[in-house]
Scaffold this active site. Structure first.
Site, PDB file in Angstrom:
ATOM      1  N   ASP A 124      37.095  -0.242 -35.539  1.00 31.77           N
ATOM      2  CA  ASP A 124      37.488  -0.220 -34.130  1.00 31.77           C
ATOM      3  C   ASP A 124      36.254  -0.495 -33.279  1.00 31.77           C
ATOM      4  O   ASP A 124      35.291   0.276 -33.300  1.00 31.77           O
ATOM      5  CB  ASP A 124      38.081   1.156 -33.800  1.00 31.77           C
ATOM      6  N   ASP A 152      40.388  -5.996 -31.004  1.00 35.11           N
ATOM      7  CA  ASP A 152      39.235  -5.119 -31.229  1.00 35.11           C
ATOM      8  C   ASP A 152      39.402  -4.121 -32.365  1.00 35.11           C
ATOM      9  O   ASP A 152      38.553  -3.257 -32.547  1.00 35.11           O
ATOM     10  CB  ASP A 152      38.894  -4.367 -29.944  1.00 35.11           C
ATOM     11  N   GLU A 153      40.490  -4.219 -33.138  1.00 34.84           N
ATOM     12  CA  GLU A 153      40.606  -3.302 -34.274  1.00 34.84           C
ATOM     13  C   GLU A 153      41.417  -3.932 -35.390  1.00 34.84           C
ATOM     14  O   GLU A 153      42.251  -4.809 -35.171  1.00 34.84           O
ATOM     15  CB  GLU A 153      41.223  -1.963 -33.856  1.00 34.84           C
TER      16      GLU A 153
END
Length: 356
Positions: free
Chosen positions: A10, A105-106
């Site tokens: 993350d 983003d993850e």
């Protein structure tokens, strides 16, 4: 049975961190990426400096501005975020092809068997974090465990720039000790209902039968029953199909006035449009979700001939659906908007893969 080795990576305050990386004047300052208050926008991301004021994603920009007088608003640059995300995913695939992006983003990674034949999942996580920083000057937090639920929980334990392990022999104890409001997949409203039922922790949840959880919470009760036992059999799926993109908000205090609902719907519409832009998607069907205080839930949809990719078009249609279908005699505990029949910028409506 071979235990899986799952990572959850993350990026730390991703959009805001990219902006601070690229603009020296923003470093160390409370920064929000999203629409400005006068534009009835919503927070897409908040820097850690902004989070100290209680500012978080999906919050109306107007509320964020009231919490911090020095807050700096930055327009999102999704092309830049996608480019950086592509760099990061290329690093993931140096280790495994079993990469399931959740957003820019993850992602989840299954490194049980990996390309470099590294036995330690912790070592792989260390290497990935170092490679990300070396290539992008951004930090990531990593969680390592035996399934997706636990890996996700682990990645939140030591942010920013953290790395946490939940080993198999500690999995049940970790879940049992976890406050119910911290469970991934249990939001504020559901946590509130669980508190009313005497469920304060994973240990309390463990005492409930599967049948009783389903009776109280519907089909998701099956999921609650399993995660209380640290059991999550979901595979890391690199070819997951995204059929829709949505945003919703639950309210701790039920909404009673139509004007309140319109303001909240505008913030949700802004967040939805940002997610569409982030994923380079548009769609022709908009669905409004309303959950009343009575827990009655309705969804109403409208399909247009032209793609919905403009914030004003989304807002206008959302307002129309609300005016047409809202029961004025009931208060509202949740509102949501979803766009489906997705298409990319280059193609017509289709079912699209998240894999980039």
């Amino acid at each position: 049975m071979t235990l899986r080795k799952i990572l959850h990576i993350d990026m730390d305050a991703f959009f805001a961190s990219v902006e601070q990386r690229d603009n020296v004047a923003l470093r160390g300052k409370p920064v929000v990426v999203g629409g400005r208050p006068e534009q009835r926008g919503a927070v897409a991301a908040a820097s850690y400096e902004a989070r100290r004021y209680g500012i978080h994603s999906a919050m109306p920009s107007r509320t964020a501005a009231l919490r911090c007088k020095d807050l700096m608003f930055v327009r999102p640059r999704f092309e830049v975020y996608r480019q950086v995300s592509g760099q990061i995913r290329a690093i993931f695939r140096e280790y495994t092809d079993l990469v399931e992006p959740v957003s820019l983003d993850e992602a989840y990674l299954d490194v049980t068997t990996n390309k470099l034949e590294i036995r330690s999942a912790i070592e792989i996580a260390h290497r990935i974090k170092r490679r990300i920083y070396s290539q992008t000057q951004l930090t990531a937090s990593a969680g390592v465990s035996i399934n997706k639920f636990l890996a996700k929980m682990a990645s939140d334990l030591d942010k920013p720039d953290g790395l946490s392990l939940i080993p198999p022999d500690q999995a049940q104890a970790f879940v049992s000790d976890l406050p119910i409001a911290k469970f991934h997949g249990i939001g504020k409203v559901t946590a509130g209902k669980m508190h009313e039922l005497g469920i304060q922790s994973g240990q309390d949840l463990l005492r409930w039968s599967e049948a009783n959880l389903v009776a109280q919470f519907g089909k998701v009760g099956h999921y609650y029953y399993r995660i209380a036992r640290a059991d999550d059999q979901r595979a890391v799926n690199p070819n997951r199909i995204r059929r829709s993109i949505g945003a919703e908000r639950s309210f701790l205090t039920d909404l009673t006035e139509p004007e309140q609902m319109v303001r909240e719907l505008d913030a949700i519409a802004t967040l939805l449009q940002q997610r569409l832009a982030e994923n380079q998607r548009s769609g022709t069907t908009l669905t409004l979700k309303i959950k009343y205080a009575s827990y009655q839930q309705i969804t109403r949809s409208r399909t247009l001939s032209e793609p919905l990719d403009d914030i004003e078009a989304i807002r206008q249609l959302a307002h129309e659906l609300l005016r047409t279908h809202l029961d004025p005699e009931q208060s509202v505990r949740l509102l949501g908007l979803t766009v489906s029949n997705l298409s990319s910028a280059q193609n017509g409506p289709q079912q699209l893969s998240l894999q980039l």
